[in-house]
Design a protein around this motif. Structure first.
Motif, PDB file in Angstrom:
ATOM      1  N   GLN A   1       0.824  -1.202   0.000  1.00 47.79           N
ATOM      2  CA  GLN A   1       0.000   0.000   0.000  1.00 47.79           C
ATOM      3  C   GLN A   1       0.865   1.261   0.000  1.00 47.79           C
ATOM      4  N   VAL A   2       1.942   1.235   0.779  1.00 46.82           N
ATOM      5  CA  VAL A   2       2.843   2.387   0.834  1.00 46.82           C
ATOM      6  C   VAL A   2       3.544   2.561  -0.514  1.00 46.82           C
ATOM      7  N   GLN A   3       3.971   1.462  -1.114  1.00 50.30           N
ATOM      8  CA  GLN A   3       4.622   1.533  -2.425  1.00 50.30           C
ATOM      9  C   GLN A   3       3.659   2.103  -3.465  1.00 50.30           C
ATOM     10  N   ASP A   4       2.409   1.651  -3.441  1.00 53.72           N
ATOM     11  CA  ASP A   4       1.400   2.165  -4.369  1.00 53.72           C
ATOM     12  C   ASP A   4       1.170   3.658  -4.151  1.00 53.72           C
TER      13      ASP A   4
ATOM     14  N   MET B   1      -4.351  17.369  -3.241  1.00 50.14           N
ATOM     15  CA  MET B   1      -3.350  16.299  -3.257  1.00 50.14           C
ATOM     16  C   MET B   1      -2.883  15.968  -1.831  1.00 50.14           C
ATOM     17  N   GLU B   2      -2.619  16.997  -1.032  1.00 48.98           N
ATOM     18  CA  GLU B   2      -2.186  16.790   0.351  1.00 48.98           C
ATOM     19  C   GLU B   2      -3.283  16.137   1.188  1.00 48.98           C
ATOM     20  N   LYS B   3      -4.524  16.592   1.003  1.00 47.20           N
ATOM     21  CA  LYS B   3      -5.650  16.029   1.749  1.00 47.20           C
ATOM     22  C   LYS B   3      -5.823  14.543   1.421  1.00 47.20           C
TER      23      LYS B   3
ATOM     24  N   LEU C   1      -2.765   7.856   3.942  1.00 51.94           N
ATOM     25  CA  LEU C   1      -1.795   7.462   4.969  1.00 51.94           C
ATOM     26  C   LEU C   1      -2.494   6.975   6.232  1.00 51.94           C
ATOM     27  N   GLN C   2      -3.567   7.642   6.611  1.00 51.95           N
ATOM     28  CA  GLN C   2      -4.311   7.225   7.797  1.00 51.95           C
ATOM     29  C   GLN C   2      -4.911   5.833   7.605  1.00 51.95           C
TER      30      GLN C   2
ATOM     31  N   SER D   1      -4.604   0.035   8.607  1.00 43.51           N
ATOM     32  CA  SER D   1      -4.460  -1.306   8.042  1.00 43.51           C
ATOM     33  C   SER D   1      -3.264  -2.035   8.654  1.00 43.51           C
ATOM     34  N   ILE D   2      -2.139  -1.342   8.780  1.00 41.02           N
ATOM     35  CA  ILE D   2      -0.945  -1.959   9.364  1.00 41.02           C
ATOM     36  C   ILE D   2      -1.192  -2.284  10.836  1.00 41.02           C
TER      37      ILE D   2
END
Length: 171
Positions: A49-52, A102-104, A110-111, A116-117
């Motif tokens: 997910q982070v890579q995506d 984009m930031e939002k 990220l949340q 998920s993690i």
């Protein structure tokens, strides 16, 4: 000499009380209490997910760069100073809106990844019957490292369910 005996007596009494209290506190921990550790930084770095998200952010950043280049070109082509200033303001507002969106979106994603993690760590802890899971960075010694188990789960690419297609049977 009397002061030395008093001090020694008080020190021995304090030691005995402290030792007893320590044994009492430790005795409340069950014998089968299991502790696990997880290297969260390694898990995050391994997450599909982070890579995506990183790839998606790079694409969005590239789009913003193209937008800025187009805006500069359009503004530089304008000869009328009033129209040039108006065009600059228009593009500045558009750029600001795009960056904020984009930031939002990035923060929201990220949340969700963080949640998920965390859920994956909790699930692995439950599967392994661990009573406590600590971040590897805060543990000096002990605990079973479940980082590889968590990484195996978060490395899996996230697939979105495909819409079901229905085919009509021909007779």
């Amino acid at each position: 000499m009397k002061n030395g005996v008093k001090f020694l007596t008080i020190a021995l009494a304090a030691f005995a009380i402290g030792f007893t209290a320590n044994n009492y506190a430790i005795s409340d921990i069950p014998a089968n209490f299991k502790v696990a550790t997880v290297d969260i930084q390694e898990v995050v770095a391994s997450s599909a997910q982070v890579q995506d998200l990183k790839k998606e952010q790079q694409l969005k950043t590239d789009e913003l760069v193209k937008f800025v280049e187009k805006a500069r070109k359009d503004v530089s082509m304008q000869k009328d100073e009033a129209k040039k200033k108006s065009l600059e303001e228009k593009y500045t507002k558009e750029l600001q809106a795009k960056r904020e969106k984009m930031e939002k979106d990035y923060i929201e994603k990220l949340q969700k990844i963080d949640e998920s993690i965390s859920n994956t760590v909790k699930a692995q802890a439950k599967l392994g019957n661990y009573d406590l899971v600590l971040a590897k960075g805060v543990v000096l010694s002990g605990g079973e490292d479940i980082t590889p188990l968590v990484i195996n789960v978060v490395k899996q690419p996230t697939t979105k369910p495909k819409a079901k297609t229905t085919t009509k049977k021909r007779r």
